[in-house]
Design a protein around this motif. Structure first.
Motif, mmCIF file in Angstrom:
data_model
loop_
_atom_site.group_PDB
_atom_site.id
_atom_site.type_symbol
_atom_site.label_atom_id
_atom_site.label_comp_id
_atom_site.label_asym_id
_atom_site.label_seq_id
_atom_site.Cartn_x
_atom_site.Cartn_y
_atom_site.Cartn_z
ATOM 1 N N LYS A 177 0.828 -1.212 0.000
ATOM 2 C CA LYS A 177 0.000 0.000 0.000
ATOM 3 C C LYS A 177 0.858 1.256 0.000
ATOM 4 C CE LYS A 177 -3.979 -2.154 2.132
ATOM 5 N NZ LYS A 177 -4.793 -2.317 3.333
ATOM 6 N N LEU A 178 1.900 1.263 0.802
ATOM 7 C CA LEU A 178 2.765 2.438 0.871
ATOM 8 C C LEU A 178 3.571 2.624 -0.417
ATOM 9 C CD1 LEU A 178 3.916 2.137 4.578
ATOM 10 C CD2 LEU A 178 2.374 3.854 3.604
ATOM 11 N N GLU A 179 4.010 1.513 -0.995
ATOM 12 C CA GLU A 179 4.725 1.615 -2.271
ATOM 13 C C GLU A 179 3.804 2.175 -3.346
ATOM 14 O OE1 GLU A 179 7.670 -1.000 -5.073
ATOM 15 O OE2 GLU A 179 5.864 -1.990 -4.326
ATOM 16 N N GLN A 180 2.548 1.758 -3.342
ATOM 17 C CA GLN A 180 1.580 2.263 -4.312
ATOM 18 C C GLN A 180 1.384 3.764 -4.137
ATOM 19 O OE1 GLN A 180 -2.303 0.449 -4.072
ATOM 20 N NE2 GLN A 180 -2.807 1.032 -6.150
ATOM 21 N N GLU A 181 1.337 4.241 -2.908
ATOM 22 C CA GLU A 181 1.222 5.679 -2.654
ATOM 23 C C GLU A 181 2.429 6.435 -3.182
ATOM 24 O OE1 GLU A 181 0.079 7.039 1.269
ATOM 25 O OE2 GLU A 181 -1.091 5.204 1.568
ATOM 26 N N LEU A 182 3.632 5.891 -2.966
ATOM 27 C CA LEU A 182 4.846 6.527 -3.478
ATOM 28 C C LEU A 182 4.804 6.622 -5.003
ATOM 29 C CD1 LEU A 182 7.681 4.909 -1.323
ATOM 30 C CD2 LEU A 182 7.014 7.320 -1.346
ATOM 31 N N ARG A 183 4.425 5.529 -5.647
ATOM 32 C CA ARG A 183 4.348 5.524 -7.116
ATOM 33 C C ARG A 183 3.316 6.523 -7.620
ATOM 34 N NH1 ARG A 183 6.071 1.777 -10.624
ATOM 35 N NH2 ARG A 183 4.123 1.877 -11.758
ATOM 36 N N VAL B 118 4.001 9.399 -10.637
ATOM 37 C CA VAL B 118 3.513 9.071 -11.983
ATOM 38 C C VAL B 118 3.219 10.327 -12.798
ATOM 39 C CG1 VAL B 118 1.549 8.074 -13.235
ATOM 40 C CG2 VAL B 118 2.716 6.741 -11.488
ATOM 41 N N VAL B 119 2.623 11.343 -12.201
ATOM 42 C CA VAL B 119 2.308 12.559 -12.958
ATOM 43 C C VAL B 119 3.587 13.193 -13.480
ATOM 44 C CG1 VAL B 119 1.389 14.909 -12.830
ATOM 45 C CG2 VAL B 119 0.111 13.015 -11.819
ATOM 46 N N LEU B 120 4.584 13.355 -12.618
ATOM 47 C CA LEU B 120 5.843 13.954 -13.065
ATOM 48 C C LEU B 120 6.507 13.089 -14.137
ATOM 49 C CD1 LEU B 120 7.941 16.183 -12.889
ATOM 50 C CD2 LEU B 120 8.927 15.006 -10.904
ATOM 51 N N ALA B 121 6.461 11.786 -13.980
ATOM 52 C CA ALA B 121 7.042 10.883 -14.976
ATOM 53 C C ALA B 121 6.352 11.052 -16.334
ATOM 54 C CB ALA B 121 6.932 9.434 -14.504
ATOM 55 N N VAL B 122 5.032 11.114 -16.324
ATOM 56 C CA VAL B 122 4.281 11.293 -17.574
ATOM 57 C C VAL B 122 4.621 12.634 -18.213
ATOM 58 C CG1 VAL B 122 1.945 11.665 -18.498
ATOM 59 C CG2 VAL B 122 2.419 9.688 -17.031
ATOM 60 N N LEU B 123 4.631 13.690 -17.410
ATOM 61 C CA LEU B 123 4.951 15.009 -17.957
ATOM 62 C C LEU B 123 6.348 15.028 -18.562
ATOM 63 C CD1 LEU B 123 3.489 17.394 -15.212
ATOM 64 C CD2 LEU B 123 2.408 16.612 -17.337
ATOM 65 N N SER B 124 7.283 14.337 -17.925
ATOM 66 C CA SER B 124 8.664 14.327 -18.424
ATOM 67 C C SER B 124 8.768 13.718 -19.812
ATOM 68 C CB SER B 124 9.579 13.572 -17.454
ATOM 69 O OG SER B 124 9.415 12.168 -17.573
ATOM 70 N N GLN B 125 7.864 12.810 -20.129
ATOM 71 C CA GLN B 125 7.912 12.124 -21.423
ATOM 72 C C GLN B 125 7.037 12.790 -22.480
ATOM 73 O OE1 GLN B 125 10.228 9.423 -21.826
ATOM 74 N NE2 GLN B 125 10.700 10.629 -19.997
ATOM 75 N N GLY C 259 -4.940 1.124 -17.465
ATOM 76 C CA GLY C 259 -6.058 1.622 -16.653
ATOM 77 C C GLY C 259 -5.687 2.788 -15.764
ATOM 78 N N THR C 260 -4.409 3.010 -15.585
ATOM 79 C CA THR C 260 -3.926 4.168 -14.844
ATOM 80 C C THR C 260 -3.559 5.291 -15.799
ATOM 81 O OG1 THR C 260 -3.046 2.766 -13.084
ATOM 82 C CG2 THR C 260 -2.119 4.976 -13.257
ATOM 83 N N LEU C 261 -2.882 4.948 -16.889
ATOM 84 C CA LEU C 261 -2.356 5.953 -17.808
ATOM 85 C C LEU C 261 -3.443 6.739 -18.532
ATOM 86 C CD1 LEU C 261 0.027 7.328 -19.191
ATOM 87 C CD2 LEU C 261 -0.020 5.480 -20.891
ATOM 88 N N TYR C 262 -4.377 6.061 -19.166
ATOM 89 C CA TYR C 262 -5.336 6.770 -20.012
ATOM 90 C C TYR C 262 -6.270 7.695 -19.230
ATOM 91 C CZ TYR C 262 -3.364 4.167 -23.842
ATOM 92 O OH TYR C 262 -2.484 3.657 -24.764
ATOM 93 N N PRO C 263 -6.775 7.284 -18.070
ATOM 94 C CA PRO C 263 -7.555 8.245 -17.274
ATOM 95 C C PRO C 263 -6.703 9.441 -16.828
ATOM 96 C CG PRO C 263 -8.015 6.015 -16.531
ATOM 97 C CD PRO C 263 -6.863 5.931 -17.499
ATOM 98 N N LEU C 264 -5.429 9.198 -16.515
ATOM 99 C CA LEU C 264 -4.540 10.293 -16.122
ATOM 100 C C LEU C 264 -4.359 11.273 -17.281
ATOM 101 C CD1 LEU C 264 -2.556 11.691 -14.205
ATOM 102 C CD2 LEU C 264 -0.804 10.100 -15.023
ATOM 103 N N LEU C 265 -4.147 10.760 -18.487
ATOM 104 C CA LEU C 265 -3.994 11.634 -19.656
ATOM 105 C C LEU C 265 -5.243 12.481 -19.866
ATOM 106 C CD1 LEU C 265 -2.240 9.195 -22.156
ATOM 107 C CD2 LEU C 265 -1.202 11.153 -20.972
#
Length: 110
Positions: free
Chosen positions: A8-14, A18-25, A49-55
């Protein structure tokens, strides 16, 4: 029990990076699958399922712009940072670097 807490904590860290990682690319125009592959190749796999809703959310917030293109007969939606997204990326990058330095100092002390 500890394993559940770790997961659970690792998922929170990720989730936080993720937003910064996506923006960087997305400093250059990319479509979803290409973006996903780029993130995976650089060590941060992300589920569709995480990426497309985020975009879609980032586009609705004005952080990304998108356009449809047809290549090889397949329509694909390409995303890139908007001018607002460029500013946000720079600010988040500065914040990330500060947090990373602070965490480095904290973890060295332990």
């Amino acid at each position: 029990m500890v394993s559940d807490a770790f997961d659970k904590l690792e998922q929170e860290l990720r989730r936080g990076v993720v937003v910064l990682a996506v923006l960087s690319q997305l400093r250059e125009l990319r479509y979803g699958y290409e973006l996903r592959q780029s993130l995976t190749d650089k060590g941060l796999p992300i589920e569709e399922g995480t990426l497309y809703p985020l975009l879609r959310r980032l586009e609705a917030q004005g952080v990304l712009s998108s356009e449809w293109r047809t290549a090889d007969g397949k329509p694909r939606r390409y995303y890139a940072l908007s001018p607002e997204g460029e500013r946000l990326f720079r600010r988040l990058t500065g914040s990330w670097r500060g947090l990373n330095e602070a965490m480095g100092n904290l973890l060295e002390a332990s």
